[in-house]
Design an enzyme around this catalytic site. Structure first.
Site, short mmCIF file in Angstrom:
data_model
loop_
_atom_site.label_atom_id
_atom_site.label_comp_id
_atom_site.label_asym_id
_atom_site.label_seq_id
_atom_site.Cartn_x
_atom_site.Cartn_y
_atom_site.Cartn_z
CG HIS A 68 0.00 -9.71 -1.20
ND1 HIS A 68 -0.97 -10.60 -1.59
CD2 HIS A 68 0.63 -10.28 -0.15
CE1 HIS A 68 -0.94 -11.64 -0.80
NE2 HIS A 68 0.02 -11.48 0.08
CG HIS A 94 2.46 -0.59 -0.48
ND1 HIS A 94 2.59 -0.25 0.85
CD2 HIS A 94 1.11 -0.60 -0.72
CE1 HIS A 94 1.40 -0.09 1.39
NE2 HIS A 94 0.48 -0.28 0.45
CG HIS A 96 -2.77 -0.79 -3.43
ND1 HIS A 96 -3.02 -2.00 -2.82
CD2 HIS A 96 -2.18 -0.02 -2.49
CE1 HIS A 96 -2.61 -1.95 -1.56
NE2 HIS A 96 -2.09 -0.76 -1.33
CG HIS A 121 -1.31 3.08 0.14
ND1 HIS A 121 -1.99 1.90 0.11
CD2 HIS A 121 -2.19 4.06 -0.20
CE1 HIS A 121 -3.26 2.14 -0.24
NE2 HIS A 121 -3.39 3.44 -0.45
CB THR A 203 -6.17 -1.57 2.03
OG1 THR A 203 -4.85 -1.72 1.49
CG2 THR A 203 -6.42 -0.11 2.36
CB THR A 204 -3.49 -6.31 2.87
OG1 THR A 204 -2.53 -5.96 3.88
CG2 THR A 204 -3.20 -5.54 1.60
C1 SG4 Z 1 0.91 -3.89 0.75
O1 SG4 Z 1 0.63 -5.24 0.45
C2 SG4 Z 1 2.28 -3.78 1.45
O2 SG4 Z 1 3.28 -4.35 0.65
C3 SG4 Z 1 2.20 -4.43 2.82
O3 SG4 Z 1 3.45 -4.29 3.47
C4 SG4 Z 1 1.14 -3.73 3.63
O4 SG4 Z 1 1.02 -4.38 4.88
C5 SG4 Z 1 -0.20 -3.80 2.93
O5 SG4 Z 1 -0.10 -3.29 1.62
C6 SG4 Z 1 -1.25 -2.99 3.67
O6 SG4 Z 1 -0.85 -1.64 3.77
O7 SG4 Z 1 -1.07 0.73 3.38
N1 SG4 Z 1 -2.39 -0.79 1.88
S1 SG4 Z 1 -1.84 -0.51 3.36
O8 SG4 Z 1 -2.95 -0.52 4.28
O9 SG4 Z 1 2.05 -2.69 6.00
C7 SG4 Z 1 1.54 -3.78 5.98
C8 SG4 Z 1 4.06 -5.41 3.92
O10 SG4 Z 1 3.62 -6.51 3.72
C9 SG4 Z 1 1.34 -4.57 7.22
C10 SG4 Z 1 5.30 -5.17 4.69
ZN ZN Z 2 -1.50 0.00 0.39
#
Ligand code: SG4
Ligand code: ZN
Length: 262
Positions: A68, A94, A96, A121, A203-204
């Protein structure tokens, strides 16, 4: 189990996330469109103080393509010590992004409806109150995320050279590699004084409403080529190009967005 969530395709695209993950249909969801004229200036919001954000050598930081996004796990020596309601410890960062043959932009938050090229983020958990990210992730005061926008410019951002080059090594979903030297501070804008703050969610899926968001106004500049590489190198869980991994703006409902600046 069975169908995996996606951003745009298939039966569990973002419109349908609430069917499987009820929180995704909540009233404090992220991202949002930040409307400058509706933002409330809060002179009491102090600039963040961070420790451990500078260069770390001889580390062992995992960089992962999770299908993702691309994520770097951060050392627990990275902390936000002031400027938030508690002390927060970093977990991972990570990005986007968009796609170069579609709508190019792929940031999650928008500002007055404008979408930047991409968004970083840096995820932290409330380490005053919780022992781990896992314990904190679904608590209303559990997480704090720092969000930064990317814009494209003419010059290569050399603080991103290693990161961009390493993308090739985690091309396929599930791949990871070790990074030994990391300097997160150098990957952020110099000016951290201007930011927006509001209460939102992951956001996921599972979209837990557990994040105190700090969205910085000053963008990070990458070269056009660096953004292109980010948008075209990685593959998702279905072995298709991993791009446009952003969620559309969610209703603000009764929330207020505050700003540190006028
Ligand atoms: C990204 O997919 C990260 O890789 C996820 O991390 C993360 O989920 C997700 O975004 C949502 O994070 O800052 N955009 S966000 O709201 O941190 C989590 C993992 O999958 C649970 C570890
Ligand atoms: Zn994010």
């Amino acid at each position: 189990a069975g169908v995996h969530w996606t951003y745009k395709e298939g039966s569990l695209d973002q419109i349908h996330w609430p069917d499987e993950y009820p929180s995704c249909g909540g009233r404090k969801q992220s991202p949002i469109d930040i409307q400058r004229r509706n933002v409330q200036f809060n002179p009491h919001m102090l600039q963040l103080e961070m420790t451990g954000y500078g260069e770390v050598k001889n580390g062992n930081f995992l960089m992962i393509n999770n299908g993702h996004s691309v994520q770097i796990n951060l050392p627990s020596t990275m902390k936000i010590t002031k400027g938030l309601p508690a002390c927060y410890t970093a977990v991972q960062m990570h990005l986007h992004w968009g796609g170069w043959d579609l709508e190019a932009s792929g940031a999650e938050h928008t500002v007055d409806g404008i979408r930047y090229m991409a968004e970083l983020h840096v995820v932290h958990y409330n380490s005053d109150k919780y022992n781990s990210f896992d314990e904190a992730k679904d608590k209303s005061d559990g997480l704090a995320v720092l969000a930064f926008f990317y814009e494209d410019g003419h010059f290569e951002n050399t603080y991103y050279s290693d990161f961009i080059n390493n993308l090739e090594n985690v091309k396929y979903a599930g791949q990871s590699m070790n990074i030994s030297t990391l300097n997160v501070r150098s990957m952020l804008p110099e000016n951290l004084a201007h930011f927006f703050r509001y209460e939102g969610s992951l956001t996921t899926p599972p979209c837990y409403e557990s994040i105190l968001w700090t969205v910085f106004d000053t963008p990070i500049t990458l070269s056009h080529n660096q953004i292109r590489k980010l948008e075209s190198t990685l593959m998702d869980l279905e072995n298709k190009t991993l791009w446009n991994d952003y969620r559309m703006a969610q209703p603000l409902n009764d929330r207020v967005v505050e700003s540190s600046f006028l």
